[in-house]
Design a protein around this motif. Structure first.
Motif, PDB file in Angstrom:
ATOM      1  N   GLU A 207       0.906  -1.099  -0.325  1.00  0.00           N
ATOM      2  CA  GLU A 207      -0.432  -0.432  -0.078  1.00  0.00           C
ATOM      3  C   GLU A 207       0.468   0.985  -0.301  1.00  0.00           C
ATOM      4  O   GLU A 207       0.458   2.232  -0.686  1.00  0.00           O
ATOM      5  CB  GLU A 207      -1.330   0.049   1.130  1.00  0.00           C
ATOM      6  N   THR A 210       2.046   1.899  -3.945  1.00  0.00           N
ATOM      7  CA  THR A 210       0.621   2.077  -4.651  1.00  0.00           C
ATOM      8  C   THR A 210       0.531   3.911  -4.481  1.00  0.00           C
ATOM      9  O   THR A 210       0.653   4.936  -5.473  1.00  0.00           O
ATOM     10  CB  THR A 210      -0.466   1.114  -4.167  1.00  0.00           C
ATOM     11  N   ARG A 211       0.526   3.857  -2.745  1.00  0.00           N
ATOM     12  CA  ARG A 211      -0.021   5.426  -2.583  1.00  0.00           C
ATOM     13  C   ARG A 211       0.747   6.746  -2.697  1.00  0.00           C
ATOM     14  O   ARG A 211       0.500   6.878  -3.459  1.00  0.00           O
ATOM     15  CB  ARG A 211      -0.262   5.276  -1.423  1.00  0.00           C
ATOM     16  N   SER A 212       2.593   5.721  -2.953  1.00  0.00           N
ATOM     17  CA  SER A 212       3.644   7.091  -3.160  1.00  0.00           C
ATOM     18  C   SER A 212       3.833   7.059  -4.973  1.00  0.00           C
ATOM     19  O   SER A 212       3.861   8.593  -5.038  1.00  0.00           O
ATOM     20  CB  SER A 212       4.844   6.374  -2.969  1.00  0.00           C
ATOM     21  N   CYS A 213       3.247   5.532  -5.517  1.00  0.00           N
ATOM     22  CA  CYS A 213       3.825   5.847  -6.734  1.00  0.00           C
ATOM     23  C   CYS A 213       2.459   6.645  -7.335  1.00  0.00           C
ATOM     24  O   CYS A 213       2.410   7.615  -8.561  1.00  0.00           O
ATOM     25  CB  CYS A 213       3.767   4.491  -7.583  1.00  0.00           C
ATOM     26  N   HIS A 214       1.181   7.036  -6.877  1.00  0.00           N
ATOM     27  CA  HIS A 214      -0.142   7.465  -7.565  1.00  0.00           C
ATOM     28  C   HIS A 214       0.274   9.332  -7.068  1.00  0.00           C
ATOM     29  O   HIS A 214      -0.540   9.508  -8.393  1.00  0.00           O
ATOM     30  CB  HIS A 214      -1.169   7.061  -6.692  1.00  0.00           C
ATOM     31  N   ALA A 215       0.884   9.573  -6.092  1.00  0.00           N
ATOM     32  CA  ALA A 215       0.967  10.251  -5.372  1.00  0.00           C
ATOM     33  C   ALA A 215       2.041  11.208  -6.557  1.00  0.00           C
ATOM     34  O   ALA A 215       1.561  12.368  -6.945  1.00  0.00           O
ATOM     35  CB  ALA A 215       1.493  10.839  -4.214  1.00  0.00           C
ATOM     36  N   GLY A 217       1.773  10.171  -9.683  1.00  0.00           N
ATOM     37  CA  GLY A 217       1.632  10.361 -10.929  1.00  0.00           C
ATOM     38  C   GLY A 217       1.757   9.510 -12.275  1.00  0.00           C
ATOM     39  O   GLY A 217       1.445   9.298 -12.786  1.00  0.00           O
ATOM     40  N   PHE A 218       1.746   8.006 -11.499  1.00  0.00           N
ATOM     41  CA  PHE A 218       1.978   7.608 -12.110  1.00  0.00           C
ATOM     42  C   PHE A 218       2.003   5.522 -11.214  1.00  0.00           C
ATOM     43  O   PHE A 218       1.714   5.698  -9.944  1.00  0.00           O
ATOM     44  CB  PHE A 218       3.892   6.668 -12.751  1.00  0.00           C
ATOM     45  N   GLU A 219       1.417   4.849 -12.054  1.00  0.00           N
ATOM     46  CA  GLU A 219       1.270   3.424 -12.412  1.00  0.00           C
ATOM     47  C   GLU A 219       2.715   2.035 -11.723  1.00  0.00           C
ATOM     48  O   GLU A 219       2.869   2.119 -12.465  1.00  0.00           O
ATOM     49  CB  GLU A 219       0.096   3.119 -12.401  1.00  0.00           C
TER      50      GLU A 219
END
Length: 317
Positions: A207, A210-215, A217-219
């Motif tokens: 998690e 996922t949270r860090s990458c989404h923040a 701007g990427f998956e």
């Protein structure tokens, strides 16, 4: 038939001193007070316990029978007092604590070493589990205190627990020593958009990723799902991908991988110490809590450098 234990112990004192007057002097009572209490004990026994004569007293057969039990009670009470004194003085006893694997392999040994140096007579029994299991162990009083953790987006809030903050455990990047970032002091998630990732399967660090990458701007592109951090390190070492791990999980770092800091904005879990609310701690638990707080303070002072903290906490000659 019910006996007053205090009167039985008074009879034992009379027998030891050989007279009511002697017992009264030893206990700082008046002779009449001692005589009254012995008379009440005789009433409880339903027969005389002392044969009172001009030259002193002797025990009747009934008195000798009661004396045997009174002396046994006296020994047990003195033994209980000694045992309680030993527990209060941390000379003996058992303390059960809870932990989770990554902190058990890093921070907890520092605490155990210091506590045992101070209180070698206290036995520590450690149970390891994940957060939910540790809370259950606290609720059932199978452990008296436990290490726990949480992240900013999911704070641990249990009304039945008293929770004390110990330290922050920031997330760190693991890369192969041949990786382009090897040797860098720090990086950001924005620089990692094109990377392949190794992730702990069904684990909170997934998690975090996922949270860090989404923040940023990427998956994240997952190349490997590992079951522990040693496996994740091995796959990073051969270039399968890069991985995230809490810093305290990396005390056994391989020679063919290295870590890169993710800066002040890196997600960090809090390491916490929890006890059951409104539960009076035993002397051993109170002493161990103090060692936890001091060891955490040392680690914070060392900037999270566990190796430096280990040297500071090493036994003194």
């Amino acid at each position: 038939m019910t006996f007053d234990v205090r009167r039985m112990l008074l009879l034992a004192q009379v027998a030891r001193q050989g007279s009511i007057t002697g017992a009264a002097a030893a206990l700082n009572y008046t002779p009449s007070a001692v005589s009254q209490q012995i008379s009440r004990l005789e009433a409880e026994a339903g027969q005389p316990l002392l044969d009172r004569r001009a030259r002193g007293i002797t025990l009747t057969d009934a008195g000798r029978a009661v004396l045997v039990h009174a002396e046994r009670i006296d020994r047990e009470l003195r033994a209980a007092r000694t045992e309680l004194d030993d527990l209060a003085g941390l000379r003996e006893g058992t303390l059960r604590i809870g932990t989770f694997p990554t902190v058990a392999a890093s921070f907890l040994p520092l605490v155990v070493r210091e506590f045992r140096a101070r209180h070698p007579g206290v036995e520590l029994i450690v149970r390891s589990s994940r957060n939910a299991g540790l809370v259950e162990l606290l609720d059932s009083h199978e452990v008296e205190l436990s290490l726990l953790w949480d992240y900013e987006w999911r704070r641990l809030a249990d009304p039945g627990l008293d929770i004390t903050y110990l330290l922050d455990d920031p997330t760190t990047l693991i890369v192969s020593t041949a990786h382009r970032l090897a040797g860098r002091k720090s990086t950001t998630f924005a620089e990692l958009a094109g990377e392949q990732w190794i992730v702990r399967d069904d684990h909170p660090v997934a998690e975090v990723l996922t949270r860090s990458c989404h923040a940023a701007g990427f998956e994240p592109s997952i190349a490997y799902r590992a079951h522990d951090y040693q496996e994740a390190q091995a796959m990073a070492a051969v270039g399968i991908g890069i991985a995230l791990a809490p810093r305290l999980a990396l005390t056994g770092l391989r020679d063919d991988v290295t870590t890169v800091a993710l800066g002040p904005s890196a997600p960090a879990r809090r390491i916490l110490l929890a006890t059951v609310q409104h539960h009076r701690p035993t002397p051993a638990a109170a002493a161990l809590r103090a060692v936890f707080l001091a060891t955490a303070a040392n680690l914070r002072d060392a900037g999270g450098n566990l190796d430096h903290a280990v040297r500071r906490a090493a036994p003194r000659p």
